[in-house]
Each structure stands twice: as C-alpha cells, then as structure tokens.
Design a protein around this motif. Structure first.
Motif, PDB file in Angstrom:
ATOM      1  N   HIS A  92      28.368 -11.819   3.045  1.00  0.00           N
ATOM      2  CA  HIS A  92      27.286 -10.833   2.992  1.00  0.00           C
ATOM      3  C   HIS A  92      27.700  -9.669   2.104  1.00  0.00           C
ATOM      4  CE1 HIS A  92      24.522  -7.669   4.649  1.00  0.00           C
ATOM      5  NE2 HIS A  92      23.685  -8.676   4.535  1.00  0.00           N
ATOM      6  N   CYS A  93      26.711  -9.050   1.446  1.00  0.00           N
ATOM      7  CA  CYS A  93      27.001  -7.986   0.485  1.00  0.00           C
ATOM      8  C   CYS A  93      27.605  -6.740   1.117  1.00  0.00           C
ATOM      9  CB  CYS A  93      25.736  -7.611  -0.281  1.00  0.00           C
ATOM     10  SG  CYS A  93      24.424  -6.903   0.752  1.00  0.00           S
ATOM     11  N   SER A  94      27.539  -6.608   2.431  1.00  0.00           N
ATOM     12  CA  SER A  94      28.126  -5.438   3.097  1.00  0.00           C
ATOM     13  C   SER A  94      29.561  -5.682   3.554  1.00  0.00           C
ATOM     14  CB  SER A  94      27.278  -5.038   4.310  1.00  0.00           C
ATOM     15  OG  SER A  94      27.408  -5.992   5.353  1.00  0.00           O
TER      16      SER A  94
ATOM     17  N   ILE B  98      21.171  -8.364   0.570  1.00  0.00           N
ATOM     18  CA  ILE B  98      20.565  -7.095   0.979  1.00  0.00           C
ATOM     19  C   ILE B  98      20.985  -6.768   2.405  1.00  0.00           C
ATOM     20  CG2 ILE B  98      18.459  -5.729   1.163  1.00  0.00           C
ATOM     21  CD1 ILE B  98      17.003  -7.700  -0.533  1.00  0.00           C
ATOM     22  N   ASP B  99      21.509  -5.584   2.605  1.00  0.00           N
ATOM     23  CA  ASP B  99      21.840  -5.145   3.953  1.00  0.00           C
ATOM     24  C   ASP B  99      20.584  -4.587   4.626  1.00  0.00           C
ATOM     25  OD1 ASP B  99      23.471  -4.769   6.115  1.00  0.00           O
ATOM     26  OD2 ASP B  99      24.628  -3.123   5.263  1.00  0.00           O
TER      27      ASP B  99
ATOM     28  N   PHE C 254      12.878  -2.612   8.251  1.00  0.00           N
ATOM     29  CA  PHE C 254      12.943  -3.077   6.867  1.00  0.00           C
ATOM     30  C   PHE C 254      14.400  -3.214   6.440  1.00  0.00           C
ATOM     31  CE2 PHE C 254       9.075  -0.454   7.097  1.00  0.00           C
ATOM     32  CZ  PHE C 254       8.123  -1.348   6.628  1.00  0.00           C
ATOM     33  N   ASP C 255      14.621  -3.937   5.326  1.00  0.00           N
ATOM     34  CA  ASP C 255      15.968  -3.974   4.771  1.00  0.00           C
ATOM     35  C   ASP C 255      16.227  -2.694   3.979  1.00  0.00           C
ATOM     36  OD1 ASP C 255      15.071  -4.247   2.073  1.00  0.00           O
ATOM     37  OD2 ASP C 255      14.884  -6.406   2.323  1.00  0.00           O
ATOM     38  N   ASN C 256      17.429  -2.550   3.442  1.00  0.00           N
ATOM     39  CA  ASN C 256      17.826  -1.292   2.816  1.00  0.00           C
ATOM     40  C   ASN C 256      17.117  -1.004   1.503  1.00  0.00           C
ATOM     41  OD1 ASN C 256      19.548  -1.097   4.959  1.00  0.00           O
ATOM     42  ND2 ASN C 256      21.380  -0.698   3.741  1.00  0.00           N
ATOM     43  N   CYS C 257      16.469  -1.989   0.909  1.00  0.00           N
ATOM     44  CA  CYS C 257      15.657  -1.756  -0.280  1.00  0.00           C
ATOM     45  C   CYS C 257      14.176  -1.726   0.058  1.00  0.00           C
ATOM     46  CB  CYS C 257      15.926  -2.832  -1.328  1.00  0.00           C
ATOM     47  SG  CYS C 257      17.501  -2.634  -2.151  1.00  0.00           S
TER      48      CYS C 257
END
Length: 222
Positions: A10-12, A89-90, A96-99
């Motif tokens: 995961h990107c985080s 996407i975190d 909602f997601d962070n974006c």
C-alpha cells in the motif's frame, strides 16, 4: 464501523516505499525512508500527485491487523465501510479517500437510514477521526467527536485538532455527554428542518479547513 483494509503493498506503507513498490518523487530516498516521513506520491491515472505520510504496515486485508478489537461489541445490524482498499490511495476518512476520488458509500448508508447526527470515535483522534468528522460535517450531518473514546497518534496534536474541529462546528464531547444527548434526541423525536439547517450552518467551513490540514483527506489543488 469503518475498517482500514489495505492491500499488502500500500502507498502508505514505509516497507512498500522502501521496496520500490510506490512511485515517489523522492526516488533518491527509496530504501532509507523511515516511518512517519512525509513523501510525495507521483500522480497516476487514478489521482493527482499529493503528499503522503508513511506508516508501518498495518490493517492488511484478511489479517488480524484489519480486525476490530476483541472487546468491541459488533452487531449484525451495524453499518460498516472498508477504506484504504486501493493500493495507490490512502483513506483517513470513513467517507472518502485522501484525494476525494472515491466514496466509501457511508454517506448513502447514513442518508438511507435517516441519520442526522453522527458521533465519531476510535483511532486515531488527530488523523482518521478528525478527517471523518470534517467530512461528515461537510456532507451535512450534525457531527460530534467523543474524546474519551479516541486515542491520538500524537498528544501534541490534540489541542490543534480540537481547534480545527471547533472552527468547523464539530463538537468534542465526553462519552457521558454523548450518551445523555442521544437520550434527549430520542425523547424529542424528529427535529424541524429549519432548526436542523440552523444547527449545521456552522459546518460551512469544514471543507476549507480540511483542505488546509497537513494530513488532510483532500488532495491539494494542482
């Protein structure tokens, strides 16, 4: 109940970033990155370039880390959403997601159930709880945070978080206050629409405040 439900890569995750599994602007740092470092995720077809805090691997799908605590009472009729499911996407917020590119479906679940008041609690007070509360306010719910049912990641962020929530019209209550308030709301029955609109008017700055936060669930404007 909102579950962090992350893919293994995961990107985080600082582990994923150091293994070269995450497209970062800071390519020279790959392999030496530390947890709780802020990096820049390169844009892709799904979302814009934006900042991301790196964390130790956690809440991986279908592992014990993604489960609720054994002492939490979970009922069959409880609503649930799974967030952070996409590798790129975190998602701090339960909405909602962070974006803000993907909706978890929580808003519709609450609206379909006729919910007007949302009480947020859990982990962590200064990131996920804050983001969920601000998004809930932005979506038109009357939102409160139950402080003694939360735990912050950083104690130093408690007062700044309370300040942001207050400016967004989100109240911070104790569990005793929230319990008493719910009893009063149930006894009072349906609230007049005009009264409700007046009470949530203080939430009008929630989106602006959220975008300004360094750990925001809003992707910074390009």
């Amino acid at each position: 109940i909102s579950y962090d439900w992350h893919p293994h890569e995961h990107c985080s995750f600082v582990e994923s970033a150091n293994d070269g599994k995450v497209e970062l602007k800071e390519k020279e740092s790959v392999g030496t990155l530390k947890a709780f470092t802020q990096v820049t995720l390169l844009g892709d077809a799904d979302r814009a370039e934006h900042s991301q805090m790196l964390y130790p691997r956690h809440a991986v799908q279908d592992t014990w880390g993604g489960e609720c605590h054994k002492d939490l009472v979970v009922k069959d009729e409880d609503m649930s959403v799974y967030k952070g499911k996409k590798a790129n996407i975190d998602s701090y917020s339960a909405f909602f997601d962070n974006c803000k590119a993907n909706d978890t479906g929580l808003t519709k679940q609450l609206e379909d159930a006729g919910v007007t008041d949302v009480y947020c609690c859990g982990l962590v007070f200064d990131i996920c709880v804050k983001s969920s509360a601000l998004h809930g306010a932005e979506m038109g719910f009357r939102v409160s945070v139950i402080e003694d049912a939360c735990k912050p990641l950083n104690e130093s962020e408690v007062l700044p978080t309370k300040k942001v929530l207050n400016e967004a019209g989100v109240r911070v209550l104790s569990s005793a206050q929230a319990t008493e308030e719910v009893k009063q709301l149930a006894a009072a029955g349906n609230i007049a629409l005009a009264d409700f609109i007046h009470q949530v008017a203080s939430h009008k700055h929630a989106a602006i405040l959220h975008r300004a936060e360094s750990l925001s669930s809003h992707c910074p404007a390009p």
